[in-house]
Design an enzyme around this catalytic site. Structure first.
Site, PDB file in Angstrom:
ATOM      1  N   CYS A   1      24.658  61.164 103.259  1.00  0.00           N
ATOM      2  CA  CYS A   1      24.227  62.008 104.289  1.00  0.00           C
ATOM      3  C   CYS A   1      22.850  62.212 103.848  1.00  0.00           C
ATOM      4  O   CYS A   1      22.228  61.854 102.891  1.00  0.00           O
ATOM      5  CB  CYS A   1      24.995  63.540 104.237  1.00  0.00           C
ATOM      6  SG  CYS A   1      24.756  64.312 102.669  1.00  0.00           S
TER       7      CYS A   1
ATOM      8  N   CYS B   1      22.046  63.841 100.437  1.00  0.00           N
ATOM      9  CA  CYS B   1      21.925  62.746  99.427  1.00  0.00           C
ATOM     10  C   CYS B   1      20.538  62.109  99.191  1.00  0.00           C
ATOM     11  O   CYS B   1      20.327  61.988  98.116  1.00  0.00           O
ATOM     12  CB  CYS B   1      23.124  61.802  99.624  1.00  0.00           C
ATOM     13  SG  CYS B   1      24.670  62.430  99.868  1.00  0.00           S
TER      14      CYS B   1
ATOM     15  N   ASP C   1      10.433  46.424 129.089  1.00  0.00           N
ATOM     16  CA  ASP C   1       9.809  45.196 128.903  1.00  0.00           C
ATOM     17  C   ASP C   1       9.971  44.730 130.458  1.00  0.00           C
ATOM     18  O   ASP C   1      10.872  44.658 131.245  1.00  0.00           O
ATOM     19  CB  ASP C   1      10.604  44.560 127.842  1.00  0.00           C
ATOM     20  CG  ASP C   1      10.429  43.050 127.910  1.00  0.00           C
ATOM     21  OD1 ASP C   1       9.055  42.655 127.680  1.00  0.00           O
ATOM     22  OD2 ASP C   1      11.163  42.089 128.166  1.00  0.00           O
TER      23      ASP C   1
ATOM     24  N   ASP D   1      15.094  42.930 125.842  1.00  0.00           N
ATOM     25  CA  ASP D   1      15.951  41.973 125.601  1.00  0.00           C
ATOM     26  C   ASP D   1      15.552  40.955 124.675  1.00  0.00           C
ATOM     27  O   ASP D   1      16.405  39.938 124.528  1.00  0.00           O
ATOM     28  CB  ASP D   1      16.241  41.415 126.940  1.00  0.00           C
ATOM     29  CG  ASP D   1      15.056  40.437 127.563  1.00  0.00           C
ATOM     30  OD1 ASP D   1      13.803  40.746 127.372  1.00  0.00           O
ATOM     31  OD2 ASP D   1      15.267  39.459 128.078  1.00  0.00           O
TER      32      ASP D   1
ATOM     33  N   ASP E   1      10.735  42.542 121.371  1.00  0.00           N
ATOM     34  CA  ASP E   1      11.124  43.897 121.691  1.00  0.00           C
ATOM     35  C   ASP E   1      11.674  44.757 120.356  1.00  0.00           C
ATOM     36  O   ASP E   1      11.862  45.784 120.611  1.00  0.00           O
ATOM     37  CB  ASP E   1      11.949  44.208 122.910  1.00  0.00           C
ATOM     38  CG  ASP E   1      11.411  43.469 124.053  1.00  0.00           C
ATOM     39  OD1 ASP E   1      10.108  43.561 124.485  1.00  0.00           O
ATOM     40  OD2 ASP E   1      12.249  42.729 124.864  1.00  0.00           O
TER      41      ASP E   1
END
Length: 737
Positions: A18, A21, A427, A625, A629
């Site tokens: 977590c 931690c 995009d 895509d 990107d």
């Protein structure tokens, strides 16, 4: 101190579960002798440490081992180590969850339907020990770590409630006469303790599964770089590992191969697919002096180039590094239930202790019995089963609902955050447009297409990437190819061939001029109009004159304009980024109704653009895509990949649209809103029982009507809150998004 004496090294960290931690690891290392700085990347489970010669990795590992963590220090390939560690962790959580569920099922059946069966409690005790103290031991370990730091979270609440339920049940199993002598039934609550462990473990398993996808994205990015290359030496060609290449080396790249490092072409010419950098579908022509980049794909010609950047200095390596940094820079969002638990745990403990004290002081003859029963009833009714179910059940139903609508959600945080998005970056290529060049316009000078078979024959032999679009169009229109008498490729201009004694050509304006031909005023204005509409103009003709003019364009998707309008109606700002030229960008933006756009952007420019918007306090969603990107997707608050895009984009993104229909983006945001509302309603149901039940369990009604809440009834009330939560989550299935 001499900077040369300072070492900077990145190590995989083991044992982190977590944000607390990660903070602990950072704090311990920072305060270790000889360490200058330590920065933990929780997303990749790594820590970058700067240390001097007074310490070493073994001493750093010892410092962390003392508090339950560790470093992997003997690894040659850090990325492989990270992936192995994350996969190991996921497999471990998965195994513990499955075994917990298998052992919990009979305990649950006995507790719910055979509660008065005497052997049942002994069977339940036997099965619950491994569930709690072997498969569920991480909750107790993490709770202890939190307690040492003066904090409380969901693990604290799980450990406390399951531990008390188990100990109380254990006492009742071995010493039932303590209660029967007082006229009370010695109930056991093994099913309550084990069900909580199983449900919360399932939630942890989903988290680890989502987290492990981070390394697979980086692995695919790293896989873009070939492992070997062909070196040109004075003695001929030589294949060497990529790690051995030096700046200034001459390298040969054959057709279909990936460019291994960054450099400049020294001989030959070719077309290179640079989609990973620009996002554009049309490969770029490369001749002597032009730059080439690692990871890009050579198309049809062979060429040689001089290496200028190698190792971590290549553009591809920088993209990988920035993706790692972006994934790690977003501090994990503290879950709402953890925030509630940090207040709820001490409050419930306080009420239980206060209840015990008040009953001991004013309880009369049965003071101790009533004090013990009421304080345990308070802790049992406050059991976090419903609280633990509130978020995961709503999210699981939300994810299922998304999948039904072709929206794959891999990250709960994105589903929770989606409804708050106020800025979307799109995009252009492959997201707003189809990402495939196709014929938009074709004009035959004489009004008929009798010579289309010659055009088909020319383009069928052409190496130019746009030729495929022309061939596909002509074949769809039943054109048939013929045999040409000769064929020649004219570098940077097009192709020409002989047919029945005439010279035919297809190419750009320069090739037209080489044939000493010019455009009429009408055709010249038409060509300029097409170019303003973001079309690439190709000319077909012979030595006598122009025969046809072809406009090739990356078509805008049918759904793009409606989707962008819908986003605007939702009050969301829409921006467009593209590696394409400003004319094309302006044309596409106007057609789909986008006012803010930026052209000719590199991958790093896209992620910087996201950061700028985030610095203005905006919640940013990135929709893309391509490999180019991936940085921006990793940096964005919510990342969405189009389904037909690159594997890397889909791995980095937390949401994938299977159909690549842009209208799924507003649907995803609506789904997020419905899911978050469901979580809030679930938390209400989880707490309404506590608000009513805790005072009753504490004995508030006893002075009025002598009623004391039996812990078994408290357990039933807890179960009812869980049923309410699950039922409310399932309501989302019938909602329209």
């Amino acid at each position: 101190m001499n900077k040369e004496m300072i070492q900077k090294q990145t190590f995989p960290v083991t044992g982190m579960t977590c944000a607390a931690c990660a903070s602990s690891v950072e704090t311990i290392l920072t305060h270790t002798d000889g360490v200058q700085s330590a920065a933990v990347n929780f997303a990749t489970n790594t820590v970058q440490v700067e240390y001097d010669q007074s310490t070493n990795p073994d001493l750093l590992n010892e410092a962390l081992t003392a508090i339950g963590y560790g470093l992997i220090i003997n690894s040659k390939d850090i990325n492989e180590s990270i992936e192995n560690e994350q996969d190991k962790k996921y497999q471990d959580v998965k195994k513990r969850t499955i075994w917990s569920a298998i052992l919990t099922l009979p305990i649950f059946i006995i507790g719910m339907f055979f509660m008065d069966w005497e052997p049942g409690k002994w069977i339940s005790l036997t099965l619950s020990i491994p569930v709690l103290f072997f498969f569920g031991k991480s909750f107790y370990i993490n709770a202890w770590k939190q307690t040492k730091h003066g904090k409380a979270n969901m693990d604290t609440l799980v450990a406390l409630s399951t531990g008390i339920a188990f100990l109380f049940s254990l006492f009742n199993t071995f010493f039932p006469e303590f209660w029967t002598s007082k006229g009370l039934v010695p109930h056991v609550y093994y099913e309550a303790a084990t069900v909580i462990i199983t449900f919360i473990s399932f939630g942890k398993m989903l988290e680890e599964k989502a987290k492990s996808n981070t390394s697979s994205a980086l692995k695919k990015l790293i896989g873009l770089q070939p492992k070997t290359l062909t070196l040109i030496t004075d003695h001929g060609e030589k294949s060497i590992p990529i790690k051995e290449v030096q700046v200034g080396d001459k390298i040969l790249v054959k057709p279909g191969e990936k460019v291994p490092v960054d450099g400049k072409v020294s001989s030959g010419s070719t077309f290179i697919d640079e989609g990973m950098i620009s996002g554009e579908p049309i490969p770029v022509e490369k001749t002597i002096g032009n730059p080439v980049f690692a990871g890009t794909i050579n198309q049809k010609g062979s060429f040689q180039f001089i290496a200028e950047k190698v190792g971590e200095s290549t553009l591809l390596s920088q993209i990988i590094q920035r993706v790692q940094e972006a994934q790690g820079s977003k501090a994990p969002v503290q879950k709402l239930v953890d925030k509630i638990a940090s207040i709820f745990v001490p409050t419930v403990l306080g009420i239980a202790i206060l209840t015990f004290i008040i009953w001991m002081a004013f309880g009369g003859e049965s003071a101790f019995t009533h004090a013990l029963l009421t304080s345990i009833a308070v802790l049992v009714i406050a059991c976090p089963c419903a609280l633990g179910l509130a978020t995961p059940t709503a999210i699981m139903v939300g994810m299922g609902k998304g999948a039904e609508n072709n929206i794959l959600i891999r990250d709960a945080e994105s589903l929770e955050l989606g409804h708050r998005v106020n800025t979307v970056i799109l995009d252009k290529t492959g997201t707003i447009t189809e990402g495939k060049p196709s014929i938009k316009s074709i004009e035959w000078l004489n009004g008929n297409s009798d010579e289309s078979s010659i055009l088909l024959a020319l383009e069928s032999q052409s190496e130019h990437p746009l030729a495929t679009a022309v061939v596909s169009f002509l074949q769809e229109n039943q054109s048939k190819s013929i045999s040409l008498e000769s064929f020649e490729s004219v570098t940077g201009q097009g192709v020409k061939a002989q047919y029945q004694g005439k010279s035919y050509f297809v190419g750009n304006l320069r090739l037209l001029e080489n044939f000493k031909l010019s455009l009429s005023t009408e055709w010249n204005s038409k060509a300029k109009k097409w170019e303003q509409e973001a079309q690439t103009v190709v000319y077909f003709g012979n030595e006598e004159g122009l025969i046809a003019m072809i406009g090739i364009q990356d078509q805008i998707k049918a759904s793009s304009k409606a989707a962008i309008k819908q986003l605007h109606e939702m009050g969301i700002e829409v921006h467009m980024l593209t590696g394409d030229n400003p004319h094309t960008a302006d044309s596409v933006a106007k057609e789909v109704g986008i006012k803010q756009f930026k052209a000719e952007v590199l991958p790093s420019d896209k992620s910087e653009y996201v950061k700028i918007l985030q610095s203005q306090g905006k919640i940013v969603a990135m929709v893309g895509d391509g490999i180019n990107d991936s940085e921006a997707l990793a940096q964005a608050d919510v990342s969405i990949a189009m389904g037909h895009g690159s594997d890397i984009a889909m791995d980095v993104a937390k949401i994938t649209l299977i159909t690549s229909d842009l209208q799924k983006v507003p649907q995803a945001f609506n789904l997020s809103k419905l899911t978050v509302n469901g979580i809030k309603q679930n938390l209400f149901w989880a707490f309404i029982y506590n608000l009513i039940g805790i005072p009753i369990a504490a004995g508030i009604l006893y002075p009025i009507n002598g009623f004391l809440l039996d812990p078994m009834i408290a357990g039933s009330a807890m179960a009812m809150s869980s049923v309410s939560v699950v039922a409310n989550s399932l309501r989302l299935k019938g909602r329209k998004i």
